[in-house]
Design a protein around this motif. Sequence first.
Motif, PDB file in Angstrom:
ATOM      1  N   ASP A 111       0.885  -1.167   0.000  1.00  0.00           N
ATOM      2  CA  ASP A 111       0.000   0.000   0.000  1.00  0.00           C
ATOM      3  C   ASP A 111       0.923   1.217   0.000  1.00  0.00           C
ATOM      4  OD1 ASP A 111      -1.681   2.129   0.432  1.00  0.00           O
ATOM      5  OD2 ASP A 111      -2.375   1.474   2.405  1.00  0.00           O
TER       6      ASP A 111
ATOM      7  N   THR B 115       0.054   8.193   0.554  1.00  0.00           N
ATOM      8  CA  THR B 115       0.602   9.542   0.654  1.00  0.00           C
ATOM      9  C   THR B 115       1.349   9.719   1.981  1.00  0.00           C
ATOM     10  OG1 THR B 115      -1.354  10.272  -0.541  1.00  0.00           O
ATOM     11  CG2 THR B 115      -0.021  11.985   0.463  1.00  0.00           C
TER      12      THR B 115
ATOM     13  N   ASN C 157       1.600   6.855   4.540  1.00  0.00           N
ATOM     14  CA  ASN C 157       2.184   5.613   5.033  1.00  0.00           C
ATOM     15  C   ASN C 157       2.324   4.560   3.947  1.00  0.00           C
ATOM     16  OD1 ASN C 157       2.170   6.299   7.959  1.00  0.00           O
ATOM     17  ND2 ASN C 157      -0.022   6.439   7.605  1.00  0.00           N
TER      18      ASN C 157
ATOM     19  N   ILE D 189     -10.510   7.018   3.775  1.00  0.00           N
ATOM     20  CA  ILE D 189     -10.044   8.387   4.005  1.00  0.00           C
ATOM     21  C   ILE D 189      -8.577   8.328   4.407  1.00  0.00           C
ATOM     22  CG2 ILE D 189     -10.480  10.543   5.269  1.00  0.00           C
ATOM     23  CD1 ILE D 189     -13.301   9.083   5.932  1.00  0.00           C
TER      24      ILE D 189
ATOM     25  N   GLY E 241      -6.687   6.039   7.693  1.00  0.00           N
ATOM     26  CA  GLY E 241      -6.442   6.720   8.962  1.00  0.00           C
ATOM     27  C   GLY E 241      -7.526   7.725   9.331  1.00  0.00           C
TER      28      GLY E 241
ATOM     29  N   LEU F 274     -10.455   7.200  11.754  1.00  0.00           N
ATOM     30  CA  LEU F 274     -10.258   7.274  13.205  1.00  0.00           C
ATOM     31  C   LEU F 274     -10.605   8.650  13.789  1.00  0.00           C
ATOM     32  CD1 LEU F 274      -6.897   5.305  13.391  1.00  0.00           C
ATOM     33  CD2 LEU F 274      -9.133   4.503  14.175  1.00  0.00           C
TER      34      LEU F 274
HETATM   35  N1  LIG Z   1      -6.708   9.055  15.219  1.00  0.00           N
HETATM   36  C1  LIG Z   1      -6.748   9.775  14.104  1.00  0.00           C
HETATM   37  N2  LIG Z   1      -7.613  10.809  13.967  1.00  0.00           N
HETATM   38  C2  LIG Z   1      -7.655  11.529  12.846  1.00  0.00           C
HETATM   39  N3  LIG Z   1      -6.884  11.317  11.776  1.00  0.00           N
HETATM   40  C3  LIG Z   1      -6.009  10.289  11.838  1.00  0.00           C
HETATM   41  C4  LIG Z   1      -5.896   9.474  12.998  1.00  0.00           C
HETATM   42  N4  LIG Z   1      -4.923   8.538  12.767  1.00  0.00           N
HETATM   43  C5  LIG Z   1      -4.439   8.781  11.528  1.00  0.00           C
HETATM   44  N5  LIG Z   1      -5.080   9.839  10.969  1.00  0.00           N
HETATM   45  C6  LIG Z   1      -4.823  10.441   9.664  1.00  0.00           C
HETATM   46  O1  LIG Z   1      -4.860   9.451   8.665  1.00  0.00           O
HETATM   47  C7  LIG Z   1      -4.022   9.838   7.583  1.00  0.00           C
HETATM   48  C8  LIG Z   1      -3.169   8.675   7.153  1.00  0.00           C
HETATM   49  O2  LIG Z   1      -4.001   7.627   6.808  1.00  0.00           O
HETATM   50  P1  LIG Z   1      -3.545   6.494   5.780  1.00  0.00           P
HETATM   51  O3  LIG Z   1      -2.296   5.848   6.255  1.00  0.00           O
HETATM   52  O4  LIG Z   1      -4.730   5.637   5.547  1.00  0.00           O
HETATM   53  O5  LIG Z   1      -3.219   7.387   4.490  1.00  0.00           O
HETATM   54  P2  LIG Z   1      -2.395   6.979   3.203  1.00  0.00           P
HETATM   55  O6  LIG Z   1      -2.857   5.627   2.746  1.00  0.00           O
HETATM   56  O7  LIG Z   1      -0.945   7.129   3.446  1.00  0.00           O
HETATM   57  O8  LIG Z   1      -2.851   8.110   2.171  1.00  0.00           O
HETATM   58  P3  LIG Z   1      -3.624   7.980   0.782  1.00  0.00           P
HETATM   59  O9  LIG Z   1      -4.482   6.760   0.847  1.00  0.00           O
HETATM   60  O10 LIG Z   1      -4.423   9.238   0.671  1.00  0.00           O
HETATM   61  O11 LIG Z   1      -2.558   7.915  -0.252  1.00  0.00           O
HETATM   62  C9  LIG Z   1      -3.188  11.005   8.074  1.00  0.00           C
HETATM   63  O12 LIG Z   1      -3.666  12.215   7.482  1.00  0.00           O
HETATM   64  C10 LIG Z   1      -3.432  11.006   9.574  1.00  0.00           C
HETATM   65  O13 LIG Z   1      -3.399  12.327  10.105  1.00  0.00           O
END
Ligand SMILES: Nc1ncnc2c1ncn2[C@@H]1O[C@H](COP(=O)(O)OP(=O)(O)OP(=O)(O)O)[C@@H](O)[C@H]1O
Length: 351
Positions: free
Chosen positions: A17, A20, A22, A164, A294, A297
């Motif tokens: 995965d 952006t 992680n 999200i 993320g 959450l």
């Molecule tokens: N407890 C929380 N409350 C609010 N937001 C959260 C929490 N934990 C993580 N996030 C948010 O979730 C986001 C990261 O989520 P995730 O790892 O799913 O994204 P990603 O897969 O890297 O990004 P994308 O899918 O858009 O390319 C970050 O913006 C982080 O601030």
Amino acid sequence: MVLSRLLGSFSHDIGIDLGTCNTLVYVKGKGIVAKESSVVAINTKTKQILAIGDEAQKMVGRTPAHIVAIKPLTDGVISDFEVTEEMLRYFIEKVHRKTFAFVPRPRVVIGIPYGVTEVERRAVEEATISAGARQVFLIEEPMAAAIGARLPIQEASGSMIVDIGGGTTEVAVISLGGIVASRSLRIAGNEMNEDIIEFAREHFNLLLGERTAEEIKMAVGSAYPLAEKKKVKMKGRDLVTGLPKEISASDEHIRTAISPSVMQIIDAIKTTLEETPPELLADIMDRGIVLTGGGALLRGLDTLISKTTDTKVYIADDPLTSVVRGTGLVLEDIETLKDILLPSEYQRISR
Ligand SMILES: Nc1ncnc2c1ncn2[C@@H]1O[C@H](COP(=O)(O)OP(=O)(O)OP(=O)(O)O)[C@@H](O)[C@H]1O
Ligand SMILES: [Mg+2]
């Protein structure tokens, strides 16, 4: 090709995965082996890579002039090709090095956001191959998230998934292994952090760093009024004096700050529901909307979505890992699930 089949069974195929914020890696038969920030720190004088992942994330906003901490993905797509390739190489080699030297390079299942352009999709394929994959299979992220959340995507029944992330929000209704209705927004967790920075500047003349804004969101952020009030100290620079300043903000302040982004996410869910055929809507009413990523959450987001759509809402178990677990389930059961993978250029060439 008995030999290649034999070797094939030894190779540790992986699911990635590439997010952006992680990047997560799943190894067939083992599970999730890496979960790190999508950041690379580079010395601009020597062009040397100093750190990748969480190590590099710690440096964001704290680097001296000759070091840059690069986030090679923006809004879910590759914005810096070379750095993405280096990051993928690091993850693939980390997994591969632990195995025997004669084992062939791994096959990789990797997620891409739904509705990206051909060029953006090709960039992911090319970066994965250059980073050391033998073959690459692409999967739409909402599909992977739905599989990871164990939704019955192959049945003749509608499921709605809302992922999200940091850069993108993807809303999809899935039935019979395909996406029936969807919306993809370049608004998600990062935009909420921007909202908080903007709010602090406007209301308190306070300049916050990006990481501080994220910590504030995690500490007190909410989409719906909380049962118990929360307070947080916002630390940054006083824009009038230029000196350090601390302001106490409430959960209500932060809710107001992020509400423009939250409302856009809600609108995307509503318009997707409006485009969903009625039979599938009935299924979604029974099963509920499932939130992953993320952003799922964020406190009270499930409640707000439920109230504004009149539909039950569930948060997937461990929402940050849904997509990578979905790619993993595809690896473990490629025969049953191969139809949902996207056709890829390299698949044809390397066969
Ligand atoms: N407890 C929380 N409350 C609010 N937001 C959260 C929490 N934990 C993580 N996030 C948010 O979730 C986001 C990261 O989520 P995730 O790892 O799913 O994204 P990603 O897969 O890297 O990004 P994308 O899918 O858009 O390319 C970050 O913006 C982080 O601030
Ligand atoms: Mg994601």
